[in-house]
Design an enzyme around this catalytic site. Structure first.
Site, PDB file in Angstrom:
ATOM      1  N   TYR A 136      67.694 102.272-118.474  1.00  0.00           N
ATOM      2  CA  TYR A 136      67.530 103.719-118.292  1.00  0.00           C
ATOM      3  C   TYR A 136      67.018 104.075-116.898  1.00  0.00           C
ATOM      4  O   TYR A 136      67.025 105.233-116.500  1.00  0.00           O
ATOM      5  CB  TYR A 136      66.565 104.297-119.341  1.00  0.00           C
ATOM      6  CG  TYR A 136      67.078 104.217-120.771  1.00  0.00           C
ATOM      7  CD1 TYR A 136      68.412 103.924-121.042  1.00  0.00           C
ATOM      8  CD2 TYR A 136      66.246 104.441-121.841  1.00  0.00           C
ATOM      9  CE1 TYR A 136      68.886 103.846-122.339  1.00  0.00           C
ATOM     10  CE2 TYR A 136      66.696 104.370-123.147  1.00  0.00           C
ATOM     11  CZ  TYR A 136      68.025 104.056-123.393  1.00  0.00           C
ATOM     12  OH  TYR A 136      68.483 103.987-124.689  1.00  0.00           O
ATOM     13  N   LYS A 187      69.194  89.767-125.702  1.00  0.00           N
ATOM     14  CA  LYS A 187      70.534  89.187-125.779  1.00  0.00           C
ATOM     15  C   LYS A 187      70.629  88.095-124.721  1.00  0.00           C
ATOM     16  O   LYS A 187      71.422  88.183-123.773  1.00  0.00           O
ATOM     17  CB  LYS A 187      71.584  90.277-125.551  1.00  0.00           C
ATOM     18  CG  LYS A 187      71.710  91.267-126.692  1.00  0.00           C
ATOM     19  CD  LYS A 187      72.457  90.705-127.893  1.00  0.00           C
ATOM     20  CE  LYS A 187      73.932  90.590-127.621  1.00  0.00           C
ATOM     21  NZ  LYS A 187      74.637  89.937-128.756  1.00  0.00           N
ATOM     22  N   ASP A 220      71.256  91.852-131.843  1.00  0.00           N
ATOM     23  CA  ASP A 220      72.237  92.241-132.863  1.00  0.00           C
ATOM     24  C   ASP A 220      71.847  91.666-134.230  1.00  0.00           C
ATOM     25  O   ASP A 220      71.932  92.346-135.256  1.00  0.00           O
ATOM     26  CB  ASP A 220      73.667  91.840-132.465  1.00  0.00           C
ATOM     27  CG  ASP A 220      73.777  90.397-131.984  1.00  0.00           C
ATOM     28  OD1 ASP A 220      72.744  89.794-131.632  1.00  0.00           O
ATOM     29  OD2 ASP A 220      74.903  89.866-131.952  1.00  0.00           O
ATOM     30  N   ASP A 244      64.953 101.423-128.296  1.00  0.00           N
ATOM     31  CA  ASP A 244      65.341 102.788-128.621  1.00  0.00           C
ATOM     32  C   ASP A 244      66.121 102.788-129.936  1.00  0.00           C
ATOM     33  O   ASP A 244      65.836 103.545-130.870  1.00  0.00           O
ATOM     34  CB  ASP A 244      66.212 103.320-127.467  1.00  0.00           C
ATOM     35  CG  ASP A 244      66.409 104.812-127.510  1.00  0.00           C
ATOM     36  OD1 ASP A 244      65.903 105.448-128.447  1.00  0.00           O
ATOM     37  OD2 ASP A 244      67.081 105.347-126.609  1.00  0.00           O
ATOM     38  N   ASP A 248      64.448 103.314-134.013  1.00  0.00           N
ATOM     39  CA  ASP A 248      64.930 104.483-134.746  1.00  0.00           C
ATOM     40  C   ASP A 248      65.464 104.070-136.112  1.00  0.00           C
ATOM     41  O   ASP A 248      65.175 104.711-137.124  1.00  0.00           O
ATOM     42  CB  ASP A 248      66.073 105.167-133.970  1.00  0.00           C
ATOM     43  CG  ASP A 248      65.598 106.390-133.213  1.00  0.00           C
ATOM     44  OD1 ASP A 248      64.427 106.400-132.803  1.00  0.00           O
ATOM     45  OD2 ASP A 248      66.398 107.325-133.032  1.00  0.00           O
TER      46      ASP A 248
END
Ligand code: NAD
Length: 350
Positions: A136, A187, A220, A244, A248
């Protein structure tokens, strides 16, 4: 004497913050509470969503608790003066790099989960999401015209050793006060920044936190495990982007948006920024029906993580649990209590 800065903000923000103030008056009468304009309300009064005075008060406080910012009436304000810009500006000024988001299932609400009760009853996960780095913020970024009718969008995922270390340290410290387990999600199989993440967390663990159980998990797989068997996790530390998304998903396993608090922490000794996850809810603002529990639980986190009042935090959490066990429900939880009455229900159990 400790100071809490309240930034009620817009929409339902002032309504839920009023209940935090009432709870604090009963639980922590010694706490000094200041209040400043913030968000759209501040823009209307002062032409900016974050005045220098509000920013300075935030930096000088022991903890900052905000309600929510934003609303349709500011949709046409210049981007850098929108209420949300005030939020990012405050996070930046306070240098809060670790975002703590609990996914905690109150027993009384376990049947409201999208998963079966036995999967979520007793669930208590703490996410530690890196908040000020990663994709970001990484450079270069932008959309470039390739001149042949095509464009190219670029974001850069980038982390340094120091950025990873400081957020991992928060996770290990937290785990020591809980069930002493950390899962670090990245990852590393396909991303260089992920590989560095794994190396830095491994080294820090070996050097300073060998007593904490550490598991490395691919992000994942973490997503899959969160909906398959979420109770296997205690503390999960991860980067800005994965955090993020994963936090959530996990948070919503446990109840309504009106229930979910968060904390953003910086360096030790610096004030933390506490906020409900929900927004300003313009659709119900002014009606006195918003659920104040996310804001009240954000205060519980402030007591625990910034104000050094663990026993009072425990008392407040127990009072919220007892209120829910006793059937206290606002509209979002399928009940009829007003915002004020839910405040009463918690205060009665203090
Ligand atoms: P929202 O979270 O405000 O509302 C989503 C839905 O959840 C609405 O139906 C609302 O009524 C309900 N809801 C939210 N909080 C509730 C509560 N405490 N009790 C009962 N019901 C509740 O999200 P939105 O509608 O997408 O956004 C509204 C405004 O809030 C926008 O301007 C957005 O930019 C802003 N926003 C601010 C923050 C923040 O301040 N951190 C976060 C998200 C959205």
């Amino acid at each position: 004497m400790a100071t809490l800065l309240l930034l009620p903000g817009d929409g339902i923000g002032p309504e839920v913050c009023a209940q935090v103030r009432r709870v604090a008056q009963v639980l922590t009468p010694e706490l000094t509470i200041e209040e400043k304009p913030y968000g759209g309300t501040s823009y209307d009064q002062h032409g900016t969503p974050l005045t220098d005075e509000t920013r300075d008060a935030a930096l000088a406080a022991d903890a900052v608790l905000m309600g929510a910012v934003g609303g349709p009436q500011w949709a046409n304000a210049p981007r850098h003066l929108r209420p949300e810009a005030g939020l990012l500006g405050l996070r930046k000024a306070m240098q809060v790099f670790a975002n703590l988001r609990p996914a905690y299932c109150f027993d009384a609400l376990a049947d409201a989960s999208s998963l079966k009760r036995d999967r979520v009853a007793g669930l208590d996960i703490m996410f530690v999401r890196e908040l000020t780095g990663g994709v970001y913020f990484g450079e270069p970024r932008g959309i470039e015209d390739l001149g042949n009718g095509q464009k190219r969008g670029v974001d850069t995922q980038v982390y340094t050793t120091g950025e990873i270390e400081r957020v991992a340290r928060v996770a290990f410290e937290l785990a020591r006060g809980r069930s002493n387990r950390v899962a670090s999600a990245e990852k590393s199989n396909v991303m260089e920044s992920g590989l560095l993440w794994r190396q830095v967390v491994t080294a820090l663990h070996a050097a300073e936190y060998a007593d904490v159980e550490l598991e490395h998990i691919l992000a994942d797989n973490c997503a899959m495990q969160l909906v398959r068997a979420p109770k296997q996790f205690d503390v999960i530390v991860t980067d800005n982007l994965f955090g993020d998304i994963l936090s959530d998903a996990a948070a919503m396993l446990t109840g309504s948006l009106g229930m979910l608090p968060s904390a953003a922490l910086g360096a030790p000794g610096k004030p933390g920024l506490y906020e409900p996850i929900h927004g300003s809810a313009p659709d119900i603002a002014g009606q006195g029906v918003a659920n104040p529990l996310a804001a009240i639980l954000s205060f519980e986190m402030a007591l625990r993580w910034s104000l050094g009042q663990t026993a009072k935090a425990d008392r407040l959490l127990a009072a919220v649990k007892a209120a829910l066990d006793g059937g206290a429900r606002t509209k979002d939880l399928g009940g009829f209590l007003t915002t004020h009455a839910m405040g009463d229900a918690v205060i009665a159990r203090l």
